[in-house]
Motif scaffolding. Structure first.
Motif, PDB file in Angstrom:
ATOM      1  N   ASN A  61       5.702  43.310 -26.952  1.00  0.00           N
ATOM      2  CA  ASN A  61       5.730  43.187 -28.414  1.00  0.00           C
ATOM      3  C   ASN A  61       4.314  43.199 -28.987  1.00  0.00           C
ATOM      4  N   ASP A  62       3.919  42.228 -29.746  1.00  0.00           N
ATOM      5  CA  ASP A  62       2.703  42.347 -30.556  1.00  0.00           C
ATOM      6  C   ASP A  62       1.445  42.783 -29.797  1.00  0.00           C
ATOM      7  N   GLN A 120       1.731  41.291 -26.023  1.00  0.00           N
ATOM      8  CA  GLN A 120       2.739  40.316 -25.616  1.00  0.00           C
ATOM      9  C   GLN A 120       3.679  40.986 -24.616  1.00  0.00           C
ATOM     10  N   LYS A 158       6.336  34.698 -22.362  1.00  0.00           N
ATOM     11  CA  LYS A 158       5.373  35.747 -22.714  1.00  0.00           C
ATOM     12  C   LYS A 158       4.021  35.570 -22.030  1.00  0.00           C
ATOM     13  N   TYR A 199       1.690  32.931 -26.613  1.00  0.00           N
ATOM     14  CA  TYR A 199       2.054  33.721 -27.787  1.00  0.00           C
ATOM     15  C   TYR A 199       0.829  34.431 -28.375  1.00  0.00           C
ATOM     16  N   SER A 200       1.058  35.103 -29.484  1.00  0.00           N
ATOM     17  CA  SER A 200       0.047  36.025 -30.015  1.00  0.00           C
ATOM     18  C   SER A 200      -1.249  35.354 -30.450  1.00  0.00           C
ATOM     19  N   ARG A 228       1.530  29.770 -35.806  1.00  0.00           N
ATOM     20  CA  ARG A 228       1.043  30.561 -34.663  1.00  0.00           C
ATOM     21  C   ARG A 228       0.210  31.774 -35.080  1.00  0.00           C
ATOM     22  N   ASP A 229      -0.273  32.454 -34.035  1.00  0.00           N
ATOM     23  CA  ASP A 229      -0.948  33.759 -34.147  1.00  0.00           C
ATOM     24  C   ASP A 229      -2.325  33.669 -34.807  1.00  0.00           C
ATOM     25  N   GLU A 256       4.139  35.770 -40.050  1.00  0.00           N
ATOM     26  CA  GLU A 256       3.612  35.890 -38.690  1.00  0.00           C
ATOM     27  C   GLU A 256       2.374  36.788 -38.694  1.00  0.00           C
ATOM     28  N   CYS A 257       1.592  36.637 -37.642  1.00  0.00           N
ATOM     29  CA  CYS A 257       0.501  37.553 -37.321  1.00  0.00           C
ATOM     30  C   CYS A 257      -0.415  37.909 -38.491  1.00  0.00           C
ATOM     31  N   TYR A 270       5.773  46.520 -36.616  1.00  0.00           N
ATOM     32  CA  TYR A 270       5.665  45.080 -36.854  1.00  0.00           C
ATOM     33  C   TYR A 270       4.369  44.548 -36.255  1.00  0.00           C
ATOM     34  N   ALA A 271       3.954  43.390 -36.773  1.00  0.00           N
ATOM     35  CA  ALA A 271       2.892  42.564 -36.184  1.00  0.00           C
ATOM     36  C   ALA A 271       1.599  43.326 -35.878  1.00  0.00           C
ATOM     37  N   TRP A 286       2.931  47.042 -33.335  1.00  0.00           N
ATOM     38  CA  TRP A 286       4.036  47.077 -32.367  1.00  0.00           C
ATOM     39  C   TRP A 286       5.074  48.063 -32.918  1.00  0.00           C
ATOM     40  N   PRO A 319      11.526  42.463 -33.861  1.00  0.00           N
ATOM     41  CA  PRO A 319      12.287  41.396 -33.196  1.00  0.00           C
ATOM     42  C   PRO A 319      13.793  41.544 -33.472  1.00  0.00           C
TER      43      PRO A 319
HETATM   44  C1  FRU Z   1       5.762  38.305 -33.644  1.00  0.00           C
HETATM   45  C2  FRU Z   1       5.875  37.036 -32.790  1.00  0.00           C
HETATM   46  C3  FRU Z   1       4.681  36.136 -33.011  1.00  0.00           C
HETATM   47  C4  FRU Z   1       4.656  35.340 -31.748  1.00  0.00           C
HETATM   48  C5  FRU Z   1       5.051  36.378 -30.718  1.00  0.00           C
HETATM   49  C6  FRU Z   1       5.820  35.861 -29.543  1.00  0.00           C
HETATM   50  O1  FRU Z   1       6.508  39.355 -33.120  1.00  0.00           O
HETATM   51  O2  FRU Z   1       7.077  36.364 -33.082  1.00  0.00           O
HETATM   52  O3  FRU Z   1       4.748  35.344 -34.181  1.00  0.00           O
HETATM   53  O4  FRU Z   1       3.402  34.791 -31.477  1.00  0.00           O
HETATM   54  O5  FRU Z   1       5.833  37.338 -31.413  1.00  0.00           O
HETATM   55  O6  FRU Z   1       6.036  36.879 -28.626  1.00  0.00           O
END
Ligand code: FRU
Length: 488
Positions: free
Chosen positions: A47-48, A64, A75, A107-108, A168-169, A224-225, A287-288, A304, A308
């Motif tokens: 992912n991200d 990720q 992750k 995580y990110s 987060r992130d 996020e992110c 995304y992200a 990405w 999700p």
């Molecule tokens: C975004 C996210 C972030 C998180 C990560 C976990 O896609 O949900 O907020 O850190 O993915 O994999």
């Protein structure tokens, strides 16, 4: 996916015999829809993009990664490096979630250079015995053996008062005075989304400053992110808000990613004066995103190419998703532009077509599976124009432009065996601010990335056609210069 019990999702890679992991890799490597020139996971789910940074002649880009299947589980950070943003070297897993604060996922987070070393800051995700989430923010650095060494205990061990554990992130950046800041995606206790800012003298000890004040006090339930940078005299905040309802052609995907352009922040002042929210990508799967500054000062963005909570046809082969191509950003006449990084012309192998042509009626101009198509000096002599790619009897991905409304539409309803996220619709549109004059399209085995009018609008999407669907067909009346390059 019922076999994905909690236990299976949180199983570490170290529990799996190396020969079993090798066999998984082989199965994935030879499965359908694998990309030719995009970053994709060796097994499992990507992912991200994370930790994107340039240092000493090399771009470092992490992502990720859940190694053991196409689901969101425990992750890791997987590490890639490149000298040119085109050819990527596989450095393997770099950040392993094997400490108490990241026991349920690394995580990110982002990358930064300090003391001539690649550093990162990321979110430690932990679940307690009652499955309650605990998040912390952890600093680390990249060792010469390719592993990230964590500086434990976490630099930011808990969530401040007023926010939930959806916190987060961290994206770290340094300002001219030498002061470090980080911006973190958050959810307030009243379940609305925002970002918060911390400050540090040394990027190890962090002080909470508060929330970044925007004109969007209630805009979704989680941001996020986040990413903040300055470009062409403006301050830009990128983030991925969750919980935004569709509005006309906008916000059609399950979650969005976009930006505010405004005045540069005068930190530690937290006021941000900015324009309205704009989406970064009008496609299906994006995304992200995260940015970094290139060696020559360009601002480069990678996203990405997935979302999700959506399943994809490659899931049955135990892998999912890819990163987008890197894009270079600029602000022109107050608008953000995104162009494919100029280095990507290196991907061009054979020139399949390079002529000024007049389209009339339906013409199949070429066949290609993995290619770049460039249309320039487009002049329409009718009200609309369309072309399709990855076409055969029952499959096609269609791009359509209506010159009267300036609406550009992508239709993936017949793109392949299965269409991901069908309940969110099978077409996406944008309305251009100027007549369509140029278009650049990158197609890989299971994706497209479209750049309109020299970066005015961009759309990314996953498609899952047969390898034999290779037709490129135009219809409508128009004149244009068409170049087509094989990228396989
Ligand atoms: C975004 C996210 C972030 C998180 C990560 C976990 O896609 O949900 O907020 O850190 O993915 O994999």
């Amino acid at each position: 996916m019922n076999q994905w019990t909690r236990e299976a999702r949180y199983r570490p890679l170290s529990d799996v015999d190396p020969s079993v992991y090798q066999a998984m890799k082989e199965e994935v490597r030879t499965s359908p829809w694998r990309f030719s020139y995009h970053i994709q996971p060796p097994t499992g789910l990507l992912n991200d993009p994370n930790g994107f940074v340039y240092h000493d002649g090399l771009y470092h880009l992490f992502y990720q990664w859940f190694p053991l299947g196409p689901v969101h589980g425990l992750k890791y950070w997987y590490h890639m490096t490149s000298k040119d943003l085109v050819h990527w070297f596989d450095e393997g897993a770099a950040l392993i979630p094997n400490d108490d604060p990241d026991s349920h996922g690394a995580y990110s987070g982002s990358g930064f250079i300090k003391d001539d070393q690649v550093h990162i800051m990321y979110t430690g995700n932990k679940r307690d015995a009652d499955w309650n989430r605990h998040t912390s923010q952890i600093v680390g650095h990249l060792r010469s053996d390719g592993r990230i060494e964590k500086h434990l205990p976490p630099a930011i061990p808990t969530v401040p008062e007023g926010y939930t554990e959806h916190f987060r992130d961290p994206k770290v950046f340094q300002v001219a005075s030498g002061m470090w800041y980080c911006i973190i995606g958050a959810q307030r206790s009243d379940l609305t989304g925002c970002t918060v800012i911390y400050q540090s003298q040394d990027a190890e000890h962090w002080t909470f400053l508060g929330e970044l004040q925007t004109n969007y006090p209630t805009f979704g339930y989680m941001w996020e992110c986040p990413d903040y940078f300055e470009l062409d005299g403006k301050g830009v905040l990128l983030f991925s808000p969750q919980g935004i309802e569709p509005d006309g052609v906008n916000y059609q995907n399950i979650f969005q990613s976009g930006y505010f352009i405004g005045e540069p922040l005068a930190l530690p002042n937290l006021e941000f004066t900015h324009e309205s929210f704009q989406e970064l990508d009008f496609g299906f799967d994006f995304y992200a995103p995260q940015t970094t500054e290139a060696a020559d000062g360009r601002r480069i963005l990678v996203g990405w190419m997935g979302l999700p909570d959506i399943s994809y046809p490659s899931d049955i082969y135990n892998w999912a998703h890819a990163l987008t191509l890197p894009r270079e950003l600029s602000i022109e006449h107050g608008q953000l532009r995104q162009r494919p990084v100029r280095e990507l012309t290196q991907l061009r192998k054979e020139t399949l077509f390079d002529e000024t042509i007049l389209f009339e009626q339906d013409v199949t101009i070429a066949e290609a599976e993995i290619f770049e198509l460039v249309l320039s000096d487009l002049k329409l002599t009718s009200d609309s124009f369309r072309f399709s790619v990855r076409q055969e009897a029952t499959e096609q991905t269609v791009f359509h432009y209506d010159a009267v409304s300036r609406q550009f539409t992508i239709d993936r309803s017949r793109s392949g065996a299965e269409v991901p996220a069908e309940s969110f619709g099978t077409s996406r549109s944008t309305v251009l601010t100027k007549d369509l004059h140029t278009l650049r399209l990158f197609v890989d085995r299971s994706s497209f990335e479209l750049f309109l009018n020299d970066g005015e609008a961009v759309a990314s999407g996953r498609i899952f056609p047969k390898g034999s669907s290779r037709g490129i067909e135009f219809s409508g009346e128009a004149a244009a210069h068409l170049s087509l390059y094989d990228l396989s």
